[in-house]
Design an enzyme around this catalytic site. Structure first.
Site, mmCIF file in Angstrom:
data_model
loop_
_atom_site.group_PDB
_atom_site.id
_atom_site.type_symbol
_atom_site.label_atom_id
_atom_site.label_comp_id
_atom_site.label_asym_id
_atom_site.label_seq_id
_atom_site.Cartn_x
_atom_site.Cartn_y
_atom_site.Cartn_z
ATOM 1 N N LYS A 126 0.494 -1.186 -0.059
ATOM 2 C CA LYS A 126 -0.493 0.319 0.329
ATOM 3 C C LYS A 126 0.900 1.500 -0.016
ATOM 4 C CE LYS A 126 -3.391 -1.406 -0.253
ATOM 5 N NZ LYS A 126 -3.523 -2.312 -2.017
ATOM 6 N N TYR A 155 -7.188 -5.014 -1.044
ATOM 7 C CA TYR A 155 -5.928 -5.223 -2.148
ATOM 8 C C TYR A 155 -5.974 -4.047 -3.201
ATOM 9 C CZ TYR A 155 -1.350 -7.342 -3.244
ATOM 10 O OH TYR A 155 -0.958 -7.421 -3.272
HETATM 11 P P1 FAD Z 1 9.758 8.891 -0.926
HETATM 12 O O1 FAD Z 1 10.544 7.854 -2.343
HETATM 13 O O2 FAD Z 1 10.999 8.480 0.545
HETATM 14 O O3 FAD Z 1 10.938 9.536 -1.614
HETATM 15 C C1 FAD Z 1 10.586 11.584 -0.488
HETATM 16 C C2 FAD Z 1 12.390 11.922 -1.913
HETATM 17 O O4 FAD Z 1 12.222 13.198 -1.338
HETATM 18 C C3 FAD Z 1 13.632 11.065 -2.171
HETATM 19 O O5 FAD Z 1 13.694 10.860 -3.063
HETATM 20 C C4 FAD Z 1 14.358 11.709 -1.771
HETATM 21 O O6 FAD Z 1 15.630 11.698 -1.862
HETATM 22 C C5 FAD Z 1 14.099 12.821 -1.362
HETATM 23 N N1 FAD Z 1 13.576 13.656 0.023
HETATM 24 C C6 FAD Z 1 13.740 13.491 1.535
HETATM 25 N N2 FAD Z 1 14.440 14.721 1.957
HETATM 26 C C7 FAD Z 1 14.808 15.782 1.156
HETATM 27 C C8 FAD Z 1 14.673 17.209 1.432
HETATM 28 N N3 FAD Z 1 15.222 17.674 2.205
HETATM 29 N N4 FAD Z 1 15.169 18.294 -0.031
HETATM 30 C C9 FAD Z 1 14.780 17.755 -0.990
HETATM 31 N N5 FAD Z 1 14.518 16.362 -0.799
HETATM 32 C C10 FAD Z 1 14.623 15.562 0.023
HETATM 33 N N6 FAD Z 1 5.823 0.222 -0.590
HETATM 34 C C11 FAD Z 1 5.221 -0.706 -1.218
HETATM 35 O O7 FAD Z 1 3.763 -0.362 -1.490
HETATM 36 N N7 FAD Z 1 5.902 -1.636 -1.530
HETATM 37 C C12 FAD Z 1 7.053 -1.636 -1.231
HETATM 38 O O8 FAD Z 1 7.429 -3.006 -1.871
HETATM 39 C C13 FAD Z 1 8.106 -1.448 -0.322
HETATM 40 N N8 FAD Z 1 9.424 -1.380 -0.061
HETATM 41 C C14 FAD Z 1 9.843 -0.235 0.379
HETATM 42 C C15 FAD Z 1 11.070 -0.775 0.980
HETATM 43 C C16 FAD Z 1 12.154 0.233 1.769
HETATM 44 C C17 FAD Z 1 13.136 0.162 1.890
HETATM 45 C C18 FAD Z 1 11.090 1.662 1.902
HETATM 46 C C19 FAD Z 1 11.944 2.607 2.599
HETATM 47 C C20 FAD Z 1 9.754 1.753 0.855
HETATM 48 C C21 FAD Z 1 8.970 0.727 0.247
HETATM 49 N N9 FAD Z 1 8.069 1.227 -0.077
HETATM 50 C C22 FAD Z 1 7.256 0.063 -0.361
HETATM 51 C C23 FAD Z 1 7.344 2.172 0.692
HETATM 52 C C24 FAD Z 1 7.494 3.458 -0.715
HETATM 53 O O9 FAD Z 1 8.187 3.173 -1.472
HETATM 54 C C25 FAD Z 1 7.077 4.860 -0.639
HETATM 55 O O10 FAD Z 1 5.013 4.865 -0.415
HETATM 56 C C26 FAD Z 1 7.125 5.826 -1.818
HETATM 57 O O11 FAD Z 1 8.420 5.134 -2.412
HETATM 58 C C27 FAD Z 1 6.445 6.764 -1.205
HETATM 59 O O12 FAD Z 1 6.829 7.747 -2.301
HETATM 60 P P2 FAD Z 1 7.516 8.813 -2.227
HETATM 61 O O13 FAD Z 1 7.749 10.029 -2.894
HETATM 62 O O14 FAD Z 1 6.131 9.952 -0.804
HETATM 63 O O15 FAD Z 1 8.388 8.964 -0.714
HETATM 64 C C1 DHB Z 2 6.281 -6.280 -3.929
HETATM 65 C C2 DHB Z 2 6.398 -5.474 -2.257
HETATM 66 C C3 DHB Z 2 5.205 -5.673 -1.274
HETATM 67 O O1 DHB Z 2 5.695 -4.915 0.061
HETATM 68 C C4 DHB Z 2 4.463 -5.972 -1.698
HETATM 69 O O2 DHB Z 2 3.125 -6.457 -0.584
HETATM 70 C C5 DHB Z 2 4.408 -6.862 -2.313
HETATM 71 C C6 DHB Z 2 4.479 -6.758 -3.246
HETATM 72 C C7 DHB Z 2 7.399 -6.265 -4.816
HETATM 73 O O3 DHB Z 2 7.883 -5.600 -3.709
HETATM 74 O O4 DHB Z 2 6.920 -6.955 -5.155
#
Ligand code: FAD
Ligand code: DHB
Length: 389
Positions: free
Chosen positions: A296, A384
């Protein structure tokens, strides 16, 4: 410099908002702290709900996604050697799409190249100012020079560790948090996926997830204590542990190979309220985090972007600020439902260190109810595939 919307953070949230605004002729500048290559190397989400797929198409970026993605009409939930097929399509009429976050961000960065200056990477010391006035601005340092962008609104899309959320005065901000007593050890390997659909497996040894990116790229996870070190996990140890948590026929069918990425991520639920303060709007991980069970994270960021984008269009095209006024309330209503679902999936499918025999029997009853009740399967499927926006 002047723009209409200054966007802090060039992850999926910030880039998608900027690209959508561009389709309506609304100017924005994205300020990202890291390099493009760094952002593109972060392997994160893999499953897109239909809402996110629709936003990519609306942003004019559906072409490669539609060609390269995989549509999944269901998933498998495995417990104690049993398997529960959840048929999303039959239960809800919808499917999910396998298309990695790395591909989403690559499409968004590639599209931004058409407009030099719309996305600025390697910006240091990004700082919004006067957010409670009608003349906010953002300062930052790029190539050693301090610069200033005046704007109408600021979108805080800078993830969980960003600065935007901290701009809301502590007395106006309420944070809700839950950390889980385990993490996920994940690998990526150039091997065919063990099954055509994802498998979410709960077992006496803990949770495991079998996911994929394409026919020859698999993504696997096992629950592990946060005290574990990734160096302690050889590929062989990982594959052994994964197999022990899966139903026997999947374990036997598993094709193993060297991992090309390996890491441990913590699991956390977090929500910041409100998501708006003055002219600042928080989106995505800047405002909320879910544990990854249920996929999510990225999808909930996408629904925020949908609400904020439409509110900004309403403001610029119709001089109506109603959507902006209500952004926080509207976004949070959906955010909390995604929080609930992710918490439920995590609670039901993981082993907790302090679990009693009673807790274990309740978990088993949940799985048996899910197996035997179409209504329960429908609740899972509806959440989902993604609640409507
Ligand atoms: P982010 O992707 O965190 O992007 C924020 C951006 O802001 C980054 O590029 C960062 O460099 C930049 N930034 C930060 N601070 C500053 C600043 N002060 N000045 C300028 N830029 C800044 N979600 C899923 O649904 N499935 C998954 O499997 C999953 N795996 C994940 C694994 C990890 C290790 C992490 C950390 C997250 C995971 N997530 C997953 C969550 C999903 O990746 C995030 O919900 C998604 O990336 C959110 O996007 P966003 O753009 O809001 O934040
Ligand atoms: C993936 C990650 C997840 O957390 C999930 O619930 C399903 C798929 C993935 O990275 O493929």
């Amino acid at each position: 410099m002047r723009t209409q919307v200054a966007i802090i953070g060039g992850g999926p949230s910030g880039l998608l908002l900027s690209q959508l605004l561009r389709t309506k002729g609304i100017a924005s500048v994205v300020l990202e702290r890291r390099s493009r290559d760094y952002v593109l190397s972060r392997i994160r989400a893999g499953i897109l709900e239909r809402g996110m797929v629709g936003l990519m198409r609306q942003a004019g970026l559906g072409e490669r996604m539609d060609k390269e993605c995989y549509v999944h009409d269901g998933t498998l939930i495995a417990f104690d050697g049993e398997e529960i097929p959840i048929d999303f399509k039959a239960l809800t009429g919808h499917s999910v799409t396998v298309y990695g976050q790395t591909e989403v961000t690559r499409d968004l960065y590639d599209a931004a190249e058409a407009d030099p200056g719309r996305v600025l990477t390697e910006c240091d010391e990004v700082m919004p100012h006067d957010l409670d006035s009608d003349k906010p601005y953002v300062t930052f340092v790029k190539d050693g020079q301090t610069q200033r962008i005046d704007c109408d609104y600021v979108a805080g899309c800078d993830g969980f560790h960003g600065i935007s959320r901290q701009m809301i005065p502590a007395e106006k901000r309420r944070e809700y948090e839950k950390t889980y007593p385990f993490g996920w050890l994940g690998i990526l390997s150039e091997t065919p996926p063990v099954h055509e659909e994802l498998i979410y497996a709960t077992s006496q040894r803990g949770f495991a997830l079998c996911s994929m990116r394409n026919e020859n790229l698999s993504r696997y996870f096992v629950q592990c204590p946060m005290t574990e070190k990734v160096e302690e996990w050889s590929d062989d140890r990982f594959w052994d542990e994964l197999r022990r948590r899966l139903p026997a026929h999947h374990a036997e069918a598993m094709v193993t190979g060297p991992s090309i990425e390996k890491g441990i991520a913590p699991l956390r639920s977090f929500v910041c309220e409100p998501m708006r303060w003055g002219r600042l709007f928080l989106c995505g991980d800047a405002a909320h985090i879910v544990p990854p069970t249920g996929a999510k994270g990225l999808n909930t960021a996408a629904s925020d972007i949908h609400y904020l984008f439409n509110a900004l269009v309403q403001f610029y095209e119709e001089a109506d600020a109603d959507g902006l006024e209500r952004y926080s309330e509207t976004a949070l209503t959906r955010v909390w439902k995604a929080e609930r679902f992710s918490w439920w999936m995590t609670t039901q499918l993981h082993r907790f260190p302090d679990q009693t025999d009673f807790d274990l029997r309740i978990q088993r009853a949940e799985m048996e109810f899910l197996r035997d009740s179409e209504a329960a399967q429908k609740v899972l499927a509806e959440n989902y595939v993604g609640l409507p926006y």
